[in-house]
Design an enzyme around this catalytic site. Structure first.
Site, PDB file in Angstrom:
ATOM      1  N   ASP A  52       0.848  -1.195   0.000  1.00 35.69           N
ATOM      2  CA  ASP A  52       0.000   0.000   0.000  1.00 35.69           C
ATOM      3  C   ASP A  52       0.888   1.251   0.000  1.00 35.69           C
ATOM      4  OD1 ASP A  52      -1.815   2.056   0.647  1.00 35.69           O
ATOM      5  OD2 ASP A  52      -3.044   0.694   1.858  1.00 35.69           O
ATOM      6  N   TYR A 106     -14.387  12.159  -6.001  1.00 31.05           N
ATOM      7  CA  TYR A 106     -13.321  11.601  -6.853  1.00 31.05           C
ATOM      8  C   TYR A 106     -12.642  12.727  -7.638  1.00 31.05           C
ATOM      9  CZ  TYR A 106     -11.384   9.073 -10.916  1.00 31.05           C
ATOM     10  OH  TYR A 106     -10.574   8.596 -11.927  1.00 31.05           O
ATOM     11  N   GLY A 125     -22.895  13.326  -8.684  1.00 31.90           N
ATOM     12  CA  GLY A 125     -21.471  13.521  -8.995  1.00 31.90           C
ATOM     13  C   GLY A 125     -21.144  13.148 -10.432  1.00 31.90           C
TER      14      GLY A 125
HETATM   15  P1  NAD Z   1      -7.669   0.251 -11.624  1.00 35.96           P
HETATM   16  O1  NAD Z   1      -8.459   0.096 -10.380  1.00 35.96           O
HETATM   17  O2  NAD Z   1      -7.661  -0.886 -12.562  1.00 35.96           O
HETATM   18  O3  NAD Z   1      -6.172   0.668 -11.277  1.00 35.96           O
HETATM   19  C1  NAD Z   1      -5.783   1.316 -10.084  1.00 35.96           C
HETATM   20  C2  NAD Z   1      -4.655   0.512  -9.473  1.00 35.96           C
HETATM   21  O4  NAD Z   1      -4.147   1.189  -8.312  1.00 35.96           O
HETATM   22  C3  NAD Z   1      -5.097  -0.872  -9.012  1.00 35.96           C
HETATM   23  O5  NAD Z   1      -4.197  -1.841  -9.492  1.00 35.96           O
HETATM   24  C4  NAD Z   1      -5.055  -0.785  -7.482  1.00 35.96           C
HETATM   25  O6  NAD Z   1      -4.798  -2.051  -6.887  1.00 35.96           O
HETATM   26  C5  NAD Z   1      -3.946   0.233  -7.289  1.00 35.96           C
HETATM   27  N1  NAD Z   1      -4.033   0.961  -6.009  1.00 35.96           N
HETATM   28  C6  NAD Z   1      -5.097   1.693  -5.556  1.00 35.96           C
HETATM   29  N2  NAD Z   1      -4.808   2.205  -4.335  1.00 35.96           N
HETATM   30  C7  NAD Z   1      -3.547   1.817  -4.018  1.00 35.96           C
HETATM   31  C8  NAD Z   1      -2.694   2.024  -2.902  1.00 35.96           C
HETATM   32  N3  NAD Z   1      -3.099   2.722  -1.833  1.00 35.96           N
HETATM   33  N4  NAD Z   1      -1.448   1.460  -2.911  1.00 35.96           N
HETATM   34  C9  NAD Z   1      -1.036   0.732  -3.978  1.00 35.96           C
HETATM   35  N5  NAD Z   1      -1.795   0.494  -5.069  1.00 35.96           N
HETATM   36  C10 NAD Z   1      -3.042   1.021  -5.082  1.00 35.96           C
HETATM   37  O7  NAD Z   1      -8.221   1.564 -12.346  1.00 35.96           O
HETATM   38  P2  NAD Z   1      -7.893   2.175 -13.783  1.00 35.96           P
HETATM   39  O8  NAD Z   1      -9.171   2.342 -14.497  1.00 35.96           O
HETATM   40  O9  NAD Z   1      -6.772   1.440 -14.420  1.00 35.96           O
HETATM   41  O10 NAD Z   1      -7.420   3.634 -13.375  1.00 35.96           O
HETATM   42  C11 NAD Z   1      -6.040   3.965 -13.311  1.00 35.96           C
HETATM   43  C12 NAD Z   1      -5.916   5.449 -12.985  1.00 35.96           C
HETATM   44  O11 NAD Z   1      -6.514   6.234 -14.017  1.00 35.96           O
HETATM   45  C13 NAD Z   1      -6.612   5.857 -11.689  1.00 35.96           C
HETATM   46  O12 NAD Z   1      -5.835   6.874 -11.074  1.00 35.96           O
HETATM   47  C14 NAD Z   1      -7.923   6.430 -12.156  1.00 35.96           C
HETATM   48  O13 NAD Z   1      -8.452   7.342 -11.254  1.00 35.96           O
HETATM   49  C15 NAD Z   1      -7.476   7.100 -13.453  1.00 35.96           C
HETATM   50  N6  NAD Z   1      -8.560   7.306 -14.429  1.00 35.96           N
HETATM   51  C16 NAD Z   1      -9.178   6.230 -14.983  1.00 35.96           C
HETATM   52  C17 NAD Z   1     -10.178   6.437 -15.934  1.00 35.96           C
HETATM   53  C18 NAD Z   1     -10.861   5.269 -16.613  1.00 35.96           C
HETATM   54  O14 NAD Z   1     -11.732   5.510 -17.443  1.00 35.96           O
HETATM   55  N7  NAD Z   1     -10.519   4.017 -16.313  1.00 35.96           N
HETATM   56  C19 NAD Z   1     -10.564   7.734 -16.287  1.00 35.96           C
HETATM   57  C20 NAD Z   1      -9.925   8.812 -15.680  1.00 35.96           C
HETATM   58  C21 NAD Z   1      -8.892   8.593 -14.763  1.00 35.96           C
END
Ligand code: NAD
Length: 316
Positions: free
Chosen positions: A56, A144, A273
């Protein structure tokens, strides 16, 4: 180049890891697997250029040790669920804290480059269409979006105060293979349970921009390699936008279903939201020389095919 990827076992992060390794870089993934999956990075576990730390980012001492000797941090980790803020606003606090930890560990270890995954949600209620990066004031309506904006602020301030360089990408809705959340995954899973009726949040007229995962990764790497300001801020999306009802129709078609009744929960948005309509102006990154391969409708169609293959079709 030695890359440290937080959230590298998630949907977007794992595709980014594939690309960075493909380019010959060394990659360390730091991920607590809270929403990521080991299977998304399994194929790299024997690669000498790859290492994985399951932990984490709140554990500052460990982070501070492991981040040493890296040249750039791709900070992708966050709780990606916009809706969860209604029940658990504390997720915003965690996402801000982990971003602070990442920046502070970078400062202590003299690491000067950070790439950050931000979001269209920073723009707030009913932004103009198309929406440029210099729109303001930025008043997010989801916790968020508020957390993302706070993280952008921290990154900007650390960049100025400690001579760092940053790349902030505000993503549209990113979709495709290994997707674990979002409207397409939701529709496929609901239709697998009941192939006669599909519940659609809101009135189905929400219209947003969707970006195919390969375009997203391509845009991040291109922007990182080709923009050299101290703070480099980009909208990362594709052209036009796709209505939710149209997405539902495409999912039904691709699953080979017929006569599915759409049941709308009503209202102009899916949840508190949610921003019902948005479409990016992507002129800034286009002027730099990058453009997405797929427009929004094409991205949706491609992602539906990918996800049906991954999640399996209906068991009738
Ligand atoms: P995801 O949940 O697949 O990836 C996030 C990763 O971060 C996961 O592997 C999770 O285990 C890890 N994680 C979360 N908290 C953690 C912590 N405290 N310590 C260590 N690891 C941690 O989500 P995603 O869709 O791949 O999103 C990736 C990033 O892109 C995020 O920051 C999300 O907010 C951003 N984002 C995504 C989208 C989308 O459409 N998917 C759009 C805008 C922004």
């Amino acid at each position: 180049m030695r890359c440290f990827v937080t959230g590298g076992a998630g949907f977007i992060g794992s595709h980014l890891v594939d690309e960075l390794l493909e380019k010959g870089y060394k990659v360390t993934v730091f991920d607590d697997l809270s929403s990521g999956r080991k299977e998304f990075i399994q194929h790299h576990l024997n690669n000498k250029n790859f290492s994985f730390i399951e932990a984490d980012l709140l554990d500052f001492n460990l982070l501070n040790r492991e981040i040493k000797e890296h040249d750039v941090v791709f900070h992708i980790a966050a709780n990606p669920d916009v809706r969860i803020g209604m029940q658990k606003p504390e997720v915003a606090k965690k996402d801000i804290l982990i971003t602070y930890n990442v920046l502070d560990a970078m400062r202590e270890n003299n690491i000067k480059k950070i790439v950050f995954s931000s979001s269209s949600t920073v723009y707030g209620e009913t932004p103009p269409i198309p929406l440029p990066e210099n729109y303001g004031p930025l008043l997010p309506i989801s916790v968020y979006g508020a957390a993302k904006l706070a993280c952008e602020g921290l990154i900007s301030s650390f960049s100025h105060t400690f001579d760092m360089q940053s790349w902030i990408f505000r993503f549209a809705n990113v979709i495709g293979k290994r997707g674990t959340h979002g409207v397409i995954v939701d529709f496929i899973n609901k239709l697998k349970k009941n192939s006669k009726e599909l519940e659609i949040l809101g009135n189905g007229k929400q219209k947003k921009n969707y970006l195919y995962i390969k375009d997203c990764i391509d845009g991040i790497v291109f922007g990182f390699e080709n923009s050299k300001e101290q703070i480099n801020l980009f909208n990362l999306g594709s052209h036009d936008a796709t209505e939710v009802t149209r997405i539902a129709e495409m999912v039904v078609e691709e699953m080979g279903l017929k006569k599915v009744r759409f049941k709308y929960t009503g209202g102009d948005r899916g949840w508190k939201g949610d921003i019902p309509r948005f479409q990016f102006d992507i002129t800034k990154i286009e002027k730099l020389g990058w453009k997405p391969k797929y427009d929004s409708d094409e991205a949706v169609r491609k992602a539906i095919k990918d996800l049906i293959e991954e999640l399996g079709s209906v068991s009738l």
